[in-house]
Scaffold this motif. Structure first.
Motif, PDB file in Angstrom:
ATOM      1  N   SER A  21       0.844  -1.191   0.000  1.00 42.02           N
ATOM      2  CA  SER A  21       0.000   0.000   0.000  1.00 42.02           C
ATOM      3  C   SER A  21       0.880   1.242   0.000  1.00 42.02           C
ATOM      4  N   VAL A  22       0.621   2.129  -0.952  1.00 40.34           N
ATOM      5  CA  VAL A  22       1.341   3.389  -1.068  1.00 40.34           C
ATOM      6  C   VAL A  22       0.367   4.514  -0.740  1.00 40.34           C
ATOM      7  N   ILE A  23       0.691   5.307   0.271  1.00 34.77           N
ATOM      8  CA  ILE A  23      -0.152   6.428   0.681  1.00 34.77           C
ATOM      9  C   ILE A  23       0.405   7.698   0.037  1.00 34.77           C
ATOM     10  N   VAL A  24      -0.377   8.294  -0.850  1.00 35.07           N
ATOM     11  CA  VAL A  24       0.048   9.474  -1.598  1.00 35.07           C
ATOM     12  C   VAL A  24      -0.795  10.659  -1.149  1.00 35.07           C
ATOM     13  N   PRO A  25      -0.210  11.775  -0.721  1.00 35.90           N
ATOM     14  CA  PRO A  25      -1.007  12.964  -0.382  1.00 35.90           C
ATOM     15  C   PRO A  25      -1.805  13.446  -1.583  1.00 35.90           C
ATOM     16  N   ASN A  26      -2.984  13.964  -1.309  1.00 31.25           N
ATOM     17  CA  ASN A  26      -3.857  14.396  -2.398  1.00 31.25           C
ATOM     18  C   ASN A  26      -3.274  15.554  -3.189  1.00 31.25           C
ATOM     19  N   SER A  27      -2.485  16.407  -2.518  1.00 28.07           N
ATOM     20  CA  SER A  27      -1.888  17.535  -3.245  1.00 28.07           C
ATOM     21  C   SER A  27      -0.934  17.060  -4.327  1.00 28.07           C
ATOM     22  N   ASN A  28      -0.248  15.930  -4.108  1.00 25.97           N
ATOM     23  CA  ASN A  28       0.652  15.403  -5.142  1.00 25.97           C
ATOM     24  C   ASN A  28      -0.132  14.940  -6.363  1.00 25.97           C
ATOM     25  N   LEU A  29      -1.327  14.406  -6.142  1.00 27.15           N
ATOM     26  CA  LEU A  29      -2.131  13.939  -7.271  1.00 27.15           C
ATOM     27  C   LEU A  29      -2.732  15.084  -8.059  1.00 27.15           C
ATOM     28  N   VAL A  30      -2.990  16.207  -7.364  1.00 26.07           N
ATOM     29  CA  VAL A  30      -3.591  17.350  -8.052  1.00 26.07           C
ATOM     30  C   VAL A  30      -2.538  18.182  -8.773  1.00 26.07           C
ATOM     31  N   SER A  31      -1.421  18.452  -8.094  1.00 25.39           N
ATOM     32  CA  SER A  31      -0.388  19.310  -8.682  1.00 25.39           C
ATOM     33  C   SER A  31       0.691  18.545  -9.424  1.00 25.39           C
ATOM     34  N   GLY A  32       0.843  17.244  -9.207  1.00 27.43           N
ATOM     35  CA  GLY A  32       1.869  16.456  -9.868  1.00 27.43           C
ATOM     36  C   GLY A  32       1.378  15.819 -11.151  1.00 27.43           C
ATOM     37  N   VAL A  33       2.292  15.042 -11.747  1.00 27.48           N
ATOM     38  CA  VAL A  33       1.986  14.337 -12.996  1.00 27.48           C
ATOM     39  C   VAL A  33       1.547  12.921 -12.633  1.00 27.48           C
ATOM     40  N   VAL A  34       0.368  12.566 -13.060  1.00 28.31           N
ATOM     41  CA  VAL A  34      -0.211  11.252 -12.770  1.00 28.31           C
ATOM     42  C   VAL A  34      -0.596  10.617 -14.090  1.00 28.31           C
TER      43      VAL A  34
END
Length: 862
Positions: free
Chosen positions: A678-691
């Protein structure tokens, strides 16, 4: 004698108060709503209510006020409370409207400003007066409401205080010799009073039998006898019919138990009531005899009802219809115990009514109640002692896996019953006869409540849920007539059962606490305050307003999403706008709708824009002190949940972590990788980063297989082989179909790429493996082996020389190995061969050796 007379009053007051409290809670009190005259002004109505409250306060100021008077004042106060709540609810919006109308005129100009016009001044004066009157009425109404609520609490406190004093009033012990001597002295007079009262009544009753009134009495007795005969005749048939039913599910067993309760209780209760009604109608129940007959009727009905309850739950002798999971011995013991306690209670009530009819002395009342309570306690303790597990059952329970037996489940009940029985006996010995009598009543009352509670809980679980979710007529009607699906009915059944269970638990607790002085109005007042709200900083906080706000917000969200679907599916496709602009318009409409829904919800809670600004200002202080990341993740989580760029179940690539989205929380998102980490990713990384979202638009997957083949193969055959392998697989989509690309032409090899699409990205790995197996098998068939012969010239001489050397060596070996007899013996150290080899050709015999010079002896030299 003053103490004895006081105890006598305590007996009567406590018994009457307890009976009244029970009847009050068994039969809910209907609210006495008084309709106010709509033509009367609010101030006049308020003044009238205040006058009545003043009268109630005067009645409560009397230190000798009786319990009946307190109850009457409480019933008088309840409609006044309802009127005050209605008046304040009506006056609050009027005051707010008057305030807004006054504020529309603006602030009054100061001395240095130009004066207002006469019309504006008159209008300001009128509106100021209206606002002042409305505000004054509202403030007085709220103060009067608070006064009425305090009066209600005072009445409840006074009644509980009176009840506690009467309940714990100490008197002479049952073992006091003075009590017995006084009773024996007054017993002849009490006996003569009994003979006088009941003898006269019996003579009148006998005379009335031969008069026209006797016909009515005879009909009532005949009706009672007919009911008992019908019960004795038809009850076994009903039991046999219910037992003969093929369907023996828990639901039908419960229905049969409820039918037995009615069939076993109704005839005796109705028969007793017929006799009482016949005697009363014929005028054969004088005021002193009437309580005795009424107590007898109540006792018979109580005994029949208790027996019916015990038979429904424990079913002695019929384990196939037993609702309580107990053994047969326990069921019989419980039935005996419940019936015995009910009989003792009924006899005690009849004796108390008899003592009241003959106006017996207090000492005789103490002895009679003490004896009844002692017998009750002894039966209770003995019956609970018989509920123990015997030694054989305990040994069997210890042999195998642990299985709880009756003693394990009934242990707390048994201990509690022993404590109550010992408390009854100690109360009698210490002189608290009222307390002992009250405890005996509570044992019967709580037992009946517990049995009814268990039956109703099973009825909710088995009856309601099965009616809504089964294949019965009612469930089929709901599905076919209304169009409800089975899953929707299941949800409705679960919610309805939960609500009914909560209501049943609350009502049961109220009924259990009612005889101890806790009335239903006390609890309903607290529930009303929680539901209809209380003031906190000028804002009304209530459960009802919160529920209404949530409903309004939900309706706003539903309307917004409907608008978005209409824009995206019907209106915008008819325009010439590009796809990006359409998406922007739909998203903007969603933001506006969400904001409007939130504003409507907050406004229904009474939170204006100014208050929200204050809250936001207070939160900004915390944000400035280190909550930036928390708020950023929170807002990003809302964006992810609203815009849904990433959904639960999508296959995404964030940095070096690739996996399936399992959960989107407010602060972070959980991604499960393919190695089940399980990888816990902050939501800000998903919004501002490249996914990278592999299934953003759909869940189809792309299979890519690259191969290299020898150049001597035909490229057309290789392409056909790859296409056949892909088309033969069932998971490869036909549209778009598989495709083969000729990627590279090398010196000795050729490179090809097979590209095909599958329905779900989750099966890409399995399909790739299957295609690799199929391609390998087909490629092996396509690549036929080529025989290769290597010829070396110019080595004929070397070959001839090697042949001669080999022949010479073989002859020398054969000469040395062959013995004189012509046999070749070969000694092997390994295991013997399974089969003998065919004999080889016999080599030519060698020449005989010449005789040796030593006289014919051979000499072998190794």
């Amino acid at each position: 004698m003053s103490m004895i007379s006081g105890l006598e009053r305590a007996f009567r007051r406590c018994g009457g108060a307890t009976l009244f409290a029970l009847m009050l809670l068994v039969v809910p009190l209907v609210a006495l709503a008084q309709t106010a005259d709509t033509t009367t002004s609010p101030r006049a109505r308020l003044d009238s209510i205040r006058g009545e409250l003043t009268q109630i306060e005067g009645s409560l100021a009397n230190p000798n006020v009786s319990d009946n008077e307190l109850q009457r004042q409480r019933l008088r106060l309840q409609p006044l409370l309802d009127q005050l709540r209605l008046l304040t609810d009506e006056q609050a919006p009027r005051t707010e409207q008057a305030k807004l109308r006054l504020e529309q005129l603006g602030a009054k100009p100061d001395a240095n400003a130009p004066p207002e016009t006469p019309d504006v001044a008159r209008e300001r004066e009128t509106r100021t007066k209206t606002f002042a009157e409305a505000d004054e009425t509202l403030k007085i109404g709220r103060a009067t409401l608070l006064q009425a609520e305090q009066l209600q609490s005072s009445i409840g406190d006074l009644r509980r205080d009176r009840f506690a004093k009467a309940l714990f009033a100490a008197g002479p012990s049952i073992l006091n010799p003075e009590v017995w001597s006084t009773t024996l002295t007054a017993f002849p007079s009490d006996l003569r009073a009994s003979q006088l009262i009941f003898g006269d009544w019996l003579s009148v009753f006998t005379t009335a039998l031969f008069s026209p009134r006797g016909v009515l009495v005879a009909l009532s007795f005949l009706g009672a006898i007919a009911l008992y005969l019908a019960r004795a005749r038809y009850m076994p048939r009903l039991t046999a019919r219910l037992a003969a039913k093929v369907d023996s599910t828990d639901r039908h067993i419960l229905y049969g138990a409820l039918i037995r309760i009615v069939a076993r209780t109704a005839p005796p209760a109705l028969a007793s009531w017929l006799i009482y009604a016949g005697l009363n109608t014929a005028g054969l129940l004088p005021p002193r005899i009437q309580p005795v007959i009424l107590a007898a009727v109540f006792g018979l009905a109580l005994f029949a009802f208790v027996q019916a309850l015990v038979d429904a739950l424990f079913a002695p002798g019929e384990p196939q219809r037993r609702l309580a999971s107990v053994m047969e011995s326990t069921a019989k013991t419980v039935a005996w115990l419940a019936g015995s306690l009910a009989i003792v209670m009924a006899i005690g009530k009849v004796l108390e009514a008899w003592l009241q009819a003959i106006a017996a002395g207090l000492t005789l009342s103490i002895i009679v109640r003490g004896v009844v309570a002692t017998v009750f306690a002894v039966i209770l303790i003995a019956g609970l002692y018989r509920l123990r597990d015997n030694q054989e059952i305990e040994q069997e329970a210890c042999l195998g896996p642990y299985v709880p037996v009756d003693g394990a489940s009934l242990g707390p009940v048994r201990i509690l019953g022993w404590i109550v029985g010992i408390a009854i006996i100690l109360s009698l010995l210490l002189g608290y006869v009222v307390l002992a009598t009250f405890l005996t009543e509570q044992v019967i009352w709580l037992g009946i409540l517990a049995a009814v509670f268990v039956l109703l809980m099973q009825l909710i679980d088995l009856g309601i849920v099965s009616q809504l979710t089964g294949d019965g007529r009612f469930a089929l009607t709901l599905r076919a007539g209304i169009g409800l699906r089975a899953a929707t009915l299941q949800k409705i059944a679960v919610v309805l059962a939960g609500v009914l269970k909560i209501v049943l638990i609350v009502v049961t607790i109220m009924l259990a606490l009612a005889p101890w002085g806790l009335e239903s109005t006390d609890l309903t007042t607290s529930l009303r305050a929680a539901f209809f709200g209380f003031q906190v900083g000028g804002v009304t906080v209530s459960l009802s307003s919160i529920v209404v706000a949530i409903l309004l917000f939900a309706l706003g969200l539903a309307a917004t999403r409907s608008l978005q679907r209409w824009l995206d599916g019907k209106f915008l496709p008819t325009t010439s706008l590009d796809t990006g602009l359409r998406n922007s318009i739909t998203t903007a409409a969603g933001y506006v709708g969400y904001a409007a829904a939130a504003a409507i919800g907050f406004s229904s809670l009474g939170l204006s824009l100014e208050r929200l600004t204050l809250v936001a200002s207070a939160l900004s202080v915390g944000i400035g002190f280190g909550l930036q990341s928390v708020v950023s993740n929170f807002v990003s989580g809302l964006i992810l949940l609203w815009e849904r760029p990433i959904r639960v179940g999508d296959q995404v690539l964030v940095g070096d972590a690739e996996g399936i989205v399992k959960r989107i929380n407010v602060r972070s998102t959980e991604i499960e990788t393919f190695d089940r980490s399980s990888v816990i990713v902050p939501n800000s990384n998903l919004v501002s980063g490249v996914v990278r979202n592999r299934v953003r638009s759909d869940r189809t997957g792309r299979v890519l297989i690259s191969i290299s083949v020898p150049r001597r193969l035909n490229p057309t055959d290789v392409r056909a082989m790859l296409l056949d392998a892909a088309e033969a697989h069932g998971d490869v989509l036909k549209k778009p179909g598989p495709n083969v690309l000729f990627k590279k032409l090398g010196t000795t090899t050729m490179d090809f790429d097979l590209i095909c699409v599958v329905g779900d990205v989750d099966i890409v790995g399995r399909v790739t493996s299957d295609l690799n197996y199929a391609i390998y098998r087909r490629l092996s068939e396509l690549e036929t082996p080529v025989a290769t012969e290597l010829t070396v010239k110019g080595l004929e001489g070397v070959e001839h020389s090697l042949g001669e050397i080999a022949a010479a060596v073989s002859k020398e070996v054969g000469r040395r190995a062959k013995p004189a007899g012509g046999r070749v013996t070969v000694k092997r150290s390994g295991p013997e061969p399974e089969a003998e080899a065919e004999p080889a050709e016999t080599p030519p015999a060698p020449a005989k050796p010449e005789p040796a010079a030593n006289g014919g002896k051979d000499e072998t030299k190794d």
